[in-house]
Design a protein around this motif. Structure first.
Motif, PDB file in Angstrom:
ATOM      1  N   TYR A 114     -49.698 -46.046  60.345  1.00  0.00           N
ATOM      2  CA  TYR A 114     -50.216 -45.296  61.378  1.00  0.00           C
ATOM      3  C   TYR A 114     -51.807 -45.238  61.163  1.00  0.00           C
ATOM      4  CZ  TYR A 114     -50.278 -41.092  58.308  1.00  0.00           C
ATOM      5  OH  TYR A 114     -50.217 -40.537  57.421  1.00  0.00           O
ATOM      6  N   ARG A 115     -52.199 -45.860  60.193  1.00  0.00           N
ATOM      7  CA  ARG A 115     -53.692 -46.108  59.879  1.00  0.00           C
ATOM      8  C   ARG A 115     -53.911 -47.610  59.732  1.00  0.00           C
ATOM      9  NH1 ARG A 115     -53.849 -41.984  54.629  1.00  0.00           N
ATOM     10  NH2 ARG A 115     -51.714 -43.425  54.212  1.00  0.00           N
ATOM     11  N   LYS A 116     -55.325 -47.794  60.538  1.00  0.00           N
ATOM     12  CA  LYS A 116     -55.697 -49.317  60.458  1.00  0.00           C
ATOM     13  C   LYS A 116     -57.156 -49.200  59.640  1.00  0.00           C
ATOM     14  CE  LYS A 116     -57.359 -52.280  64.108  1.00  0.00           C
ATOM     15  NZ  LYS A 116     -57.379 -52.527  65.590  1.00  0.00           N
ATOM     16  N   LYS A 123     -58.240 -45.494  60.021  1.00  0.00           N
ATOM     17  CA  LYS A 123     -58.454 -44.807  61.171  1.00  0.00           C
ATOM     18  C   LYS A 123     -57.161 -44.539  61.608  1.00  0.00           C
ATOM     19  CE  LYS A 123     -62.034 -45.116  64.618  1.00  0.00           C
ATOM     20  NZ  LYS A 123     -62.885 -46.067  65.166  1.00  0.00           N
ATOM     21  N   ILE A 124     -56.682 -43.300  62.077  1.00  0.00           N
ATOM     22  CA  ILE A 124     -55.497 -43.016  62.437  1.00  0.00           C
ATOM     23  C   ILE A 124     -55.500 -43.524  63.872  1.00  0.00           C
ATOM     24  CG2 ILE A 124     -53.679 -41.245  62.887  1.00  0.00           C
ATOM     25  CD1 ILE A 124     -54.804 -39.801  60.696  1.00  0.00           C
TER      26      ILE A 124
END
Lengths: 145, 145
Positions: A114-116, A123-124
């Motif tokens: 879920y984090r990029k 960023k979530i």
């Protein structure tokens, strides 16, 4: 040989996956069968593999708990197996699953990824589907895989 | 807290992924950024990770060769990084890539996961995009990851 005979070949079930021994852990990718979203990566030993086949639901080996771990055993968010693929080396498993409850991640997100990575930081990218404090309320948060 | 503040949080770049040391290998899933197809699984150590970031193309650590391995170094089938995700434990990497040449697998298939489990055995589900004997003709077949 492009388009030729080799891809008509069928390999006997018992030869794959290639577990070197009963304890070897093979990485296993769970992908949502409908959306194609990569949900999580966990590990299987031979017993987890056999239990997955026997039950039709994903069973992994939890490295932190040192035992078989049926995905969803605490949360109820089991993964129903739709298709199973194996990679060219026969040492990585790909499960296409129906994710019950709509979330694979113990943090409450649909996917554990879920984090990029962005220029500013990680960023979530999505909103949680459930609140882990509610789902795991009586059992404590699950450990890492 | 569903839909609340926590997912607005941004985590500093340097804290993730969590490499316990320079040699630890983290499983890395490469997924086609366009189609969502899972292409392959390989491993990164810290140097591979840094080289991937520096070049914008996937660099893994080859366990069989014991060295950094730029994906496509023999075949030309490099993977251009489009997005990078990390899982909840920060120890598995997901790359969304543009797969140059249309095939990630050294066997010539688009995805390394070209075999599916059926009641009769493991069945090859796709046709090769290229002939490995042509692509790797002067260098010999590449080893496993």
């Amino acid at each position: 040989m492009l388009g030729g005979g080799p891809h008509a070949q069928v390999i006997p079930l018992e030869n794959i996956p290639k577990f070197a021994n009963d304890n070897q852990l093979l990485p296993t990718v769970a992908q949502d069968a409908q959306t194609g979203e990569v949900l999580m990566l966990a590990y299987m030993n031979r017993a987890a593999w056999e239990e997955t086949l026997a039950t039709g639901e994903a069973v992994y080996f939890s490295r932190s708990r040192g035992r078989l771990w049926k995905k969803g055993e605490s949360s109820g968010h089991v993964q129903k197996i739709r298709e199973i693929y194996i990679d060219c080396d026969a040492d990585t498993i790909l499960l296409k699953v129906e994710q019950v409850g709509g979330a694979a991640c113990h943090q409450g997100y649909a996917s554990c990824f879920y984090r990029k990575r962005t220029a500013d930081g990680w960023k979530i990218m999505s909103k949680p589907v459930f609140d882990p404090q509610q789902v795991y309320i009586s059992k404590g948060a699950p450990g890492s895989v």
